[in-house]
Design an enzyme around this catalytic site. Structure first.
Site, PDB file in Angstrom:
ATOM      1  N   LYS A   1      -5.030   4.933  -6.739  1.00 29.55           N
ATOM      2  CA  LYS A   1      -5.488   3.617  -6.856  1.00 29.55           C
ATOM      3  C   LYS A   1      -4.179   2.918  -6.395  1.00 29.55           C
ATOM      4  O   LYS A   1      -3.715   2.079  -6.789  1.00 29.55           O
ATOM      5  CB  LYS A   1      -6.075   2.965  -7.578  1.00 29.55           C
TER       6      LYS A   1
ATOM      7  N   HIS B   1      -7.953   5.566 -22.216  1.00 31.51           N
ATOM      8  CA  HIS B   1      -6.781   4.339 -21.406  1.00 31.51           C
ATOM      9  C   HIS B   1      -6.253   3.857 -22.015  1.00 31.51           C
ATOM     10  O   HIS B   1      -7.442   2.696 -22.225  1.00 31.51           O
ATOM     11  CB  HIS B   1      -7.094   4.281 -20.363  1.00 31.51           C
TER      12      HIS B   1
ATOM     13  N   GLU C   1      -2.572   9.655 -16.749  1.00 31.05           N
ATOM     14  CA  GLU C   1      -3.037   9.391 -15.970  1.00 31.05           C
ATOM     15  C   GLU C   1      -1.981   8.233 -14.885  1.00 31.05           C
ATOM     16  O   GLU C   1      -2.504   7.250 -14.825  1.00 31.05           O
ATOM     17  CB  GLU C   1      -4.731   9.111 -16.268  1.00 31.05           C
TER      18      GLU C   1
END
Lengths: 326, 515
Positions: free
Chosen positions: B166, B294, B369
């Protein structure tokens, strides 16, 4: 009263009537709404239902087999244990599938509801043409604009429905057409009722074979809408709309969410801030000047015989538009 | 001359840190010499310009180079200083900048970045001189991405990155990362499809969308993507129904107060919900393989990383205690930024060693990530000035309109809270790339042109910069560039919507050029 205020009153009146007619006056739905297990109700219909006469529908090539009638959908826990949309087939709300035996008064009420939903949906994009076309000096009252709007909406929907030259193949093609734009009337309209998040405000939507255009009510701190609930449950109501759009009944690929710019800035920024995470995109507003200058739309305007029609204009500037893949 | 290989990395000594937050105020300073190839030379900069050279992975003379010059300036920074602390003087900073070895980052004049400015400048100016097109365009240095991956491997050797698609789904970037061996963190079916179309196997994909409709899960099942995160029981029931073989990661909430984009307020379960979710996993006989968190995109408080790894260990323990199969994977999420990567990496390494020591968790797979870390500094955006207005009818300030904005490649302003820095590229028939004084946030002595900068849509949201100062009074037709604009910028230019924003990309590969 300017056009925006007049429009707001117009929408509110129709909305009250819709809530009363579709939701409150039905004992079964009243029970459903009161149940804490039910998170949402959706009511949708194809515009072919505006044709009262079944024979005429057949004559126009719509047939009956491949056209859905209006339908209620309920968002609640399914047997697999998760929230999902499913059609509610209870007799008390199963609509008039067989029009031959339907009471004509009831049918008239349904038709009235259809038009209210269509007009409340399309009305959201109505604007005074002077707003973005200052050269237009015609001064038309808001009342007159709304009348013109009603006539224009009926005309657009009617032209879709009454084109007797369309054969079945073309009709099928039309039903499968995909419109990215809010401008075009769609073949299906719906209202979505999510009382847990939006109190008694309705969400209006229209869809074709690919896009579900859903218009959120104005969300602000000083409105009756449960502002904190909307903010804190953003993921839940967004997921609810995604599930509806991708459900087997709709089977659409994209949800377009129209957020009124008069909504609270914090809500807008919260949505935008999280948008990459939930796979959303910001869609630019259309350039109305370009739209007006395109030959097709220009002809539409100039072909109007009544100069007052020039006062009618549609644009999406009131909205921030987000798109989500479903 | 024989290439010399030398690595010194004092940061591996975790005993230096009393707590993870003590690594603040330092910066990663990779530099390159124009005469010599110096790759991955990192100097660790501390307050007051104290710096420490950490490592040089490879040093070799440029082919056909005549004299064997010393490393950079022999009087200030030499090979003999490797591993030693020394004062990074203003003189040296200026020298590095003037030699085009390094350049200040937009928001921190003390930080330097490894970028091939000669190549970027050449690409920008070649484009402007070769076409009349006024469309905005990117220059993308794929070599920068390769260097950053090398840096990742050095600083986070235990952690395998799954690039957050993304952040920038550009296909050439994805191919580069694929060839480097990265995995991919996908948030949508189109991202999954894009990555699979590049011949990436489904095992290399983590489906980490925190708001998954049933259709998303069905699609993951259809294409064989197994790795997926969840944070609520509703999702578990959907997964049981549509994709029961999923390899699941329980996503826990973190303290993300310092993040550029806070996430945990919406995503991730709290620790008091863990038991209930684990119980559901057990009842549904699902395949839980790991824990994910996250700390938020662009996080700056490394304590949250430390706490999140500590909390992950708690979940690992609960899994054991509840009789579920032992977990195999820890996903430490993203939020890594270029200018603070070294500090964040230190904290991750330190915390991993404390809670998941290598000796006791030799089989544990650690993944992450990262998004912006890999692409932020790799892209430069050039835009054209299309209009100018003087709102006060005098010369005190101007509204500058450019042909890109928040609805195009600068959507990071809205979505990511970025503050892009416009710099003058072309004005008055001259190029001004990398001029340190062409613009500034504050009112400087000699930069007198106050401006606000706007995108082309006439929309109030489309404001790129307010109360900003430029050295020159720009005219219509001039060009602006935005350095370091690779993260969350060209996502609006992807497929599937009716208003496609086509962006031209010019690709360079400074690594290939140097090699």
């Amino acid at each position: 009263m300017d056009i925006e205020n007049y429009k707001s009153d117009y929408i509110n009146k129709k909305e009250s009537r819709l809530i009363n007619s579709l939701l409150i006056s039905n004992e079964y739905l009243k029970e459903i709404i009161a149940s804490s297990d039910i998170k949402g109700i959706s009511y949708n219909f194809p515009i072919q239902n505006l044709i009262k006469n079944k024979n005429k529908r057949l004559h126009n090539g719509y047939g009956l087999d491949n056209i859905d009638d209006d339908q209620f959908f309920i968002y609640s826990l399914n047997t697999s244990g998760f929230l999902d949309w499913h059609a509610d087939m209870h007799d008390d709300i199963t609509p008039h599938n067989d029009r031959s035996v339907t009471d004509s008064t009831e049918l008239d009420q349904h038709i009235q509801n259809y038009w209210d939903i269509i007009q409340n949906t399309e009305c959201q994009f109505l604007s005074n043409s002077q707003h973005f076309n200052p050269e237009n000096t015609i001064n038309v009252s808001p009342q007159k604009i709304m009348k013109l709007f009603q006539r224009d909406t009926v005309s657009k929907i009617g032209s879709l429905l009454n084109n007797k030259k369309l054969d079945l193949q073309t009709i099928k093609g039309l039903l499968n057409y995909s419109s990215t734009s809010w401008k075009n009337p769609c073949f299906n309209y719906s209202i979505i009722y999510l009382p847990e998040y939006f109190n008694d405000s309705l969400l209006y939507a229209k869809y074709d074979s690919t896009y579900n255009h859903v218009i959120l009510p104005i969300i602000s701190n000083d409105k009756q809408i449960a502002f904190n609930s909307i903010i804190n449950n953003l993921k839940n109501w967004l997921l609810c709309l995604l599930e509806l759009t991708s459900s087997s009944n709709y089977n659409l690929k994209f949800l377009r969410l129209y957020i009124n710019r008069n909504s609270d800035k914090y809500l807008i920024m919260t949505l935008l801030r999280n948008i990459n995470w939930i796979n959303g995109k910001l869609i630019p507003n259309e350039n109305n000047l370009n739209w007006l200058s395109s030959p097709e739309n220009s002809n539409n305007i100039h072909n109007n015989t009544n100069n007052n029609d020039n006062a009618l204009a549609y644009n999406d500037e009131n909205f921030i538009i987000l798109e989500f893949e479903c | 001359m024989t290439p010399e290989l030398s690595v010194v990395n004092t940061l591996n000594n975790s005993s230096r840190f009393a707590s993870p937050c003590c690594a603040a105020h330092s910066a990663l300073l990779p530099v390159r010499d124009e005469n010599f190839q110096i790759k991955n030379l990192f100097i660790y900069k501390q307050p007051s310009h104290r710096c420490q050279i950490l490592q040089i992975s490879k040093v070799s003379p440029k082919p056909h180079s005549c004299a064997p010059p010393p490393i950079m300036t022999s009087d200030t920074l030499t090979m003999s200083k490797l591993g030693q602390e020394q004062l990074l003087t203003e003189t040296l900073l200026n020298h590095l900048i003037s030699k085009d070895i390094a350049t200040p980052l937009p928001h921190d004049s003390n930080a330097l970045t490894l970028q091939s400015h000669k190549m970027i400048e050449s690409a920008l100016t070649s484009r402007l001189s070769s076409t009349e097109s006024e469309d905005s365009f990117f220059v993308c240095d794929l070599g920068e991405i390769k260097r950053l991956y090398q840096s990742w491997r050095i600083h986070l050797p235990r952690v395998k990155p799954f690039y957050a698609v993304k952040c920038n789904p550009n296909q050439e970037i994805l191919k580069t990362l694929r060839d480097l061996g990265l995995g991919f963190d996908c948030a949508s079916r189109s991202e999954i499809d894009t990555v699979l179309s590049l011949d990436v196997s489904p095992e290399r994909i983590l489906y980490a969308n925190p708001c998954k409709a049933s259709s998303f899960i069905k699609h993951a099942s259809e294409v064989g993507v197994l790795k997926s995160t969840f944070d609520n029981s509703d999702e578990l029931y959907k997964i049981k129904r549509f994709h029961p073989n999923s390899e699941l990661f329980i996503r826990i909430a973190t303290d993300d107060e310092s993040a550029q984009c806070r996430l945990s307020t919406k995503y991730g379960c709290h620790l008091d919900q863990v038991d209930s979710l684990l119980q559901t996993v057990k009842e549904l006989e699902l395949n839980l393989v790991g824990v994910a968190f996250h700390v938020g995109s662009g996080a700056s408080d490394y304590n949250s990383l430390y706490k999140a790894i500590r909390d992950s260990k708690y979940v690992f323990n609960r899994v054991e205690e509840m009789g579920l199969p032992s977990l195999k994977v820890l996903d430490v999420g993203g939020g890594f930024q270029y200018h603070s990567f070294v500090q964040a990496a230190e904290v991750v390494n330190y915390s991993l060693q404390e809670f998941f020591p290598r000796e006791a968790f030799s089989e544990l797979q650690v993944i992450a990530e990262p998004g912006r870390y890999f692409v932020s500094t790799a892209l430069t955006l050039a835009t054209n000035v299309i209009a100018k207005r003087r709102p006060n009818n005098d010369n005190t300030s101007s509204m500058i309109y450019v042909n890109d904005g928040v609805y195009g490649n600068l959507n990071c302003i809205l979505f990511d809270h970025q503050v892009p820095t416009p710099k003058i590229l072309f004005h008055s028939n001259s190029y001004h790339y990398n001029s340190a004084t062409s613009s500034d946030h504050c009112i400087p002595d000699k930069i007198e042109n106050k401006i606000s900068m706007w995108g082309p849509t006439c929309d109030g949201l489309d404001c790129i910069k307010n109360n900003y100062y430029l050295k020159y009074d720009l005219d219509v037709g001039d060009w602006i560039y935005f350095p370091n604009l690779g993260a969350y910028t060209s996502t609006a230019a992807t497929q599937f919507n009716g208003f496609q924003q086509f962006s031209d990309f010019i690709y360079i590969d400074s690594e290939a050029a140097y090699n």
